[in-house]
Write a protein that holds these residues in place. Structure first.
Motif, PDB file in Angstrom:
ATOM      1  N   ALA A  71      72.213  42.205  61.208  1.00 51.12           N
ATOM      2  CA  ALA A  71      71.355  43.171  60.504  1.00 51.12           C
ATOM      3  C   ALA A  71      69.932  42.676  60.276  1.00 51.12           C
ATOM      4  O   ALA A  71      69.009  43.482  60.182  1.00 51.12           O
ATOM      5  CB  ALA A  71      71.991  43.552  59.173  1.00 51.12           C
ATOM      6  N   ASP A  72      69.731  41.359  60.211  1.00 50.93           N
ATOM      7  CA  ASP A  72      68.389  40.841  59.935  1.00 50.93           C
ATOM      8  C   ASP A  72      67.562  40.613  61.203  1.00 50.93           C
ATOM      9  O   ASP A  72      66.430  40.155  61.131  1.00 50.93           O
ATOM     10  CB  ASP A  72      68.463  39.563  59.102  1.00 50.93           C
ATOM     11  CG  ASP A  72      69.245  38.435  59.777  1.00 50.93           C
ATOM     12  OD1 ASP A  72      70.058  38.720  60.682  1.00 50.93           O
ATOM     13  OD2 ASP A  72      69.043  37.280  59.385  1.00 50.93           O
ATOM     14  N   TRP A  73      68.095  40.938  62.358  1.00 51.36           N
ATOM     15  CA  TRP A  73      67.348  40.785  63.606  1.00 51.36           C
ATOM     16  C   TRP A  73      66.530  42.030  63.895  1.00 51.36           C
ATOM     17  O   TRP A  73      67.057  43.142  63.863  1.00 51.36           O
ATOM     18  CB  TRP A  73      68.290  40.584  64.777  1.00 51.36           C
ATOM     19  CG  TRP A  73      68.916  39.247  64.883  1.00 51.36           C
ATOM     20  CD1 TRP A  73      69.002  38.280  63.921  1.00 51.36           C
ATOM     21  CD2 TRP A  73      69.583  38.738  66.030  1.00 51.36           C
ATOM     22  NE1 TRP A  73      69.683  37.199  64.401  1.00 51.36           N
ATOM     23  CE2 TRP A  73      70.048  37.449  65.694  1.00 51.36           C
ATOM     24  CE3 TRP A  73      69.826  39.234  67.295  1.00 51.36           C
ATOM     25  CZ2 TRP A  73      70.746  36.659  66.600  1.00 51.36           C
ATOM     26  CZ3 TRP A  73      70.524  38.445  68.191  1.00 51.36           C
ATOM     27  CH2 TRP A  73      70.975  37.167  67.839  1.00 51.36           C
ATOM     28  N   PRO A  74      65.265  41.855  64.228  1.00 52.67           N
ATOM     29  CA  PRO A  74      64.513  43.016  64.703  1.00 52.67           C
ATOM     30  C   PRO A  74      65.024  43.432  66.089  1.00 52.67           C
ATOM     31  O   PRO A  74      65.425  42.585  66.897  1.00 52.67           O
ATOM     32  CB  PRO A  74      63.068  42.525  64.791  1.00 52.67           C
ATOM     33  CG  PRO A  74      63.069  41.083  64.467  1.00 52.67           C
ATOM     34  CD  PRO A  74      64.456  40.656  64.124  1.00 52.67           C
ATOM     35  N   ILE A  75      65.023  44.728  66.327  1.00 56.29           N
ATOM     36  CA  ILE A  75      65.367  45.273  67.643  1.00 56.29           C
ATOM     37  C   ILE A  75      64.103  45.924  68.173  1.00 56.29           C
ATOM     38  O   ILE A  75      63.652  46.935  67.649  1.00 56.29           O
ATOM     39  CB  ILE A  75      66.516  46.295  67.554  1.00 56.29           C
ATOM     40  CG1 ILE A  75      67.771  45.622  66.970  1.00 56.29           C
ATOM     41  CG2 ILE A  75      66.806  46.910  68.920  1.00 56.29           C
ATOM     42  CD1 ILE A  75      68.905  46.595  66.676  1.00 56.29           C
ATOM     43  N   LEU A  76      63.512  45.292  69.168  1.00 62.11           N
ATOM     44  CA  LEU A  76      62.252  45.773  69.742  1.00 62.11           C
ATOM     45  C   LEU A  76      62.586  46.608  70.971  1.00 62.11           C
ATOM     46  O   LEU A  76      63.192  46.112  71.912  1.00 62.11           O
ATOM     47  CB  LEU A  76      61.362  44.589  70.103  1.00 62.11           C
ATOM     48  CG  LEU A  76      61.193  43.523  69.001  1.00 62.11           C
ATOM     49  CD1 LEU A  76      60.325  42.378  69.501  1.00 62.11           C
ATOM     50  CD2 LEU A  76      60.644  44.135  67.735  1.00 62.11           C
ATOM     51  N   VAL A  77      62.208  47.877  70.932  1.00 63.42           N
ATOM     52  CA  VAL A  77      62.587  48.814  71.990  1.00 63.42           C
ATOM     53  C   VAL A  77      61.330  49.265  72.725  1.00 63.42           C
ATOM     54  O   VAL A  77      60.401  49.813  72.107  1.00 63.42           O
ATOM     55  CB  VAL A  77      63.322  50.042  71.405  1.00 63.42           C
ATOM     56  CG1 VAL A  77      63.812  50.961  72.521  1.00 63.42           C
ATOM     57  CG2 VAL A  77      64.478  49.606  70.503  1.00 63.42           C
ATOM     58  N   ASP A  78      61.301  49.025  74.021  1.00 66.92           N
ATOM     59  CA  ASP A  78      60.167  49.477  74.821  1.00 66.92           C
ATOM     60  C   ASP A  78      60.104  51.002  74.773  1.00 66.92           C
ATOM     61  O   ASP A  78      61.135  51.676  74.838  1.00 66.92           O
ATOM     62  CB  ASP A  78      60.306  48.994  76.263  1.00 66.92           C
ATOM     63  CG  ASP A  78      59.071  49.301  77.085  1.00 66.92           C
ATOM     64  OD1 ASP A  78      58.029  48.676  76.838  1.00 66.92           O
ATOM     65  OD2 ASP A  78      59.155  50.185  77.959  1.00 66.92           O
ATOM     66  N   SER A  79      58.909  51.549  74.674  1.00 72.50           N
ATOM     67  CA  SER A  79      58.729  53.000  74.555  1.00 72.50           C
ATOM     68  C   SER A  79      59.312  53.761  75.741  1.00 72.50           C
ATOM     69  O   SER A  79      59.729  54.907  75.607  1.00 72.50           O
ATOM     70  CB  SER A  79      57.251  53.341  74.376  1.00 72.50           C
ATOM     71  OG  SER A  79      56.495  52.867  75.477  1.00 72.50           O
ATOM     72  N   ARG A  80      59.382  53.134  76.912  1.00 66.97           N
ATOM     73  CA  ARG A  80      59.974  53.798  78.089  1.00 66.97           C
ATOM     74  C   ARG A  80      61.461  54.054  77.897  1.00 66.97           C
ATOM     75  O   ARG A  80      62.014  55.005  78.451  1.00 66.97           O
ATOM     76  CB  ARG A  80      59.738  52.962  79.349  1.00 66.97           C
ATOM     77  CG  ARG A  80      58.303  53.020  79.834  1.00 66.97           C
ATOM     78  CD  ARG A  80      58.116  52.027  80.956  1.00 66.97           C
ATOM     79  NE  ARG A  80      57.783  50.750  80.352  1.00 66.97           N
ATOM     80  CZ  ARG A  80      56.829  49.939  80.779  1.00 66.97           C
ATOM     81  NH1 ARG A  80      56.157  50.235  81.858  1.00 66.97           N
ATOM     82  NH2 ARG A  80      56.560  48.827  80.163  1.00 66.97           N
ATOM     83  N   VAL A  81      62.139  53.214  77.120  1.00 67.65           N
ATOM     84  CA  VAL A  81      63.570  53.396  76.876  1.00 67.65           C
ATOM     85  C   VAL A  81      63.792  54.664  76.055  1.00 67.65           C
ATOM     86  O   VAL A  81      64.645  55.482  76.399  1.00 67.65           O
ATOM     87  CB  VAL A  81      64.183  52.164  76.177  1.00 67.65           C
ATOM     88  CG1 VAL A  81      65.627  52.421  75.763  1.00 67.65           C
ATOM     89  CG2 VAL A  81      64.087  50.941  77.079  1.00 67.65           C
ATOM     90  N   VAL A  82      63.030  54.836  74.980  1.00 65.49           N
ATOM     91  CA  VAL A  82      63.236  56.023  74.142  1.00 65.49           C
ATOM     92  C   VAL A  82      62.757  57.295  74.822  1.00 65.49           C
ATOM     93  O   VAL A  82      63.154  58.393  74.442  1.00 65.49           O
ATOM     94  CB  VAL A  82      62.608  55.876  72.740  1.00 65.49           C
ATOM     95  CG1 VAL A  82      63.254  54.739  71.970  1.00 65.49           C
ATOM     96  CG2 VAL A  82      61.123  55.708  72.796  1.00 65.49           C
ATOM     97  N   ALA A  83      61.933  57.164  75.853  1.00 64.66           N
ATOM     98  CA  ALA A  83      61.476  58.330  76.609  1.00 64.66           C
ATOM     99  C   ALA A  83      62.486  58.737  77.684  1.00 64.66           C
ATOM    100  O   ALA A  83      62.309  59.772  78.339  1.00 64.66           O
ATOM    101  CB  ALA A  83      60.124  58.035  77.257  1.00 64.66           C
TER     102      ALA A  83
END
Length: 183
Positions: free
Chosen positions: A132-144
């Protein structure tokens, strides 16, 4: 989604790592997709690596997302994070990720550390169920991307999920330019 035989993940807990199954059990009500819309498919564990998986199952690299675990250090403190990127890209670990984590040095986490700290199998690590304490960095292309294939925490299955749902995971942050296109 190629030739994958998808089923609701909650009905096939045998295809999920324990942390992933636990995360689905407490899936947020306000998530962009319901937990029953998270699908899973069994695969040959020998074909879990992205290129082999995509070729054999007919899944495009442009809808296959990888979860890479990075470790950054500043002094004696090590920070872990997950980067979610499309298979057609490579995470900018030494630039965007390093600056975002505010660390001096950043690299891919050693395999043994990634496996021990996530409770998942190497080659199957997924952002669902991470500490839970880890940031999850998501590239904008993934959410698109309307739907993507990601790991399930084990090598013998894959998860299909809406790309925007990955950007809405607890601890997730969508970052423009997190990854660069592969040459």
């Amino acid at each position: 989604m190629g030739s994958l035989k998808l089923e609701p993940a909650q009905s096939r807990l045998d295809l999920l790592a324990d942390p992933v199954a636990k995360a689905l059990a407490v899936w947020p009500d306000d998530a962009p997709v319901d937990a029953d819309q998270v699908m899973v498919a069994p695969i040959d564990a020998e074909l879990a690596d992205t290129a082999a998986f995509c070729e054999f199952y007919g899944v495009g690299l442009d809808v296959s997302a990888n979860c890479v675990i990075v470790a950054g250090r500043r002094g004696e403190i090590t920070r872990y994070a997950a980067c979610i990127i499309l298979a057609t890209t490579r995470a900018d670990v030494n630039g965007v990720v390093r600056r975002h984590l505010d660390v001096r040095k950043c690299s891919f986490a050693p395999m043994d550390d990634a496996v021990a700290k996530t409770g998942m199998e190497y080659g199957g690590i997924t952002p669902i169920g991470l500490p839970a304490d880890w940031p999850i960095l998501v590239d904008s292309r993934v959410v698109a991307t309307p739907h993507v294939i990601i790991g399930s925490g084990v090598r013998h299955s894959k998860i299909a999920i809406a790309g925007p749902a990955l950007g809405a995971l607890p601890g997730a942050e969508v970052i423009e330019g997190l990854a660069r296109e592969l040459a």
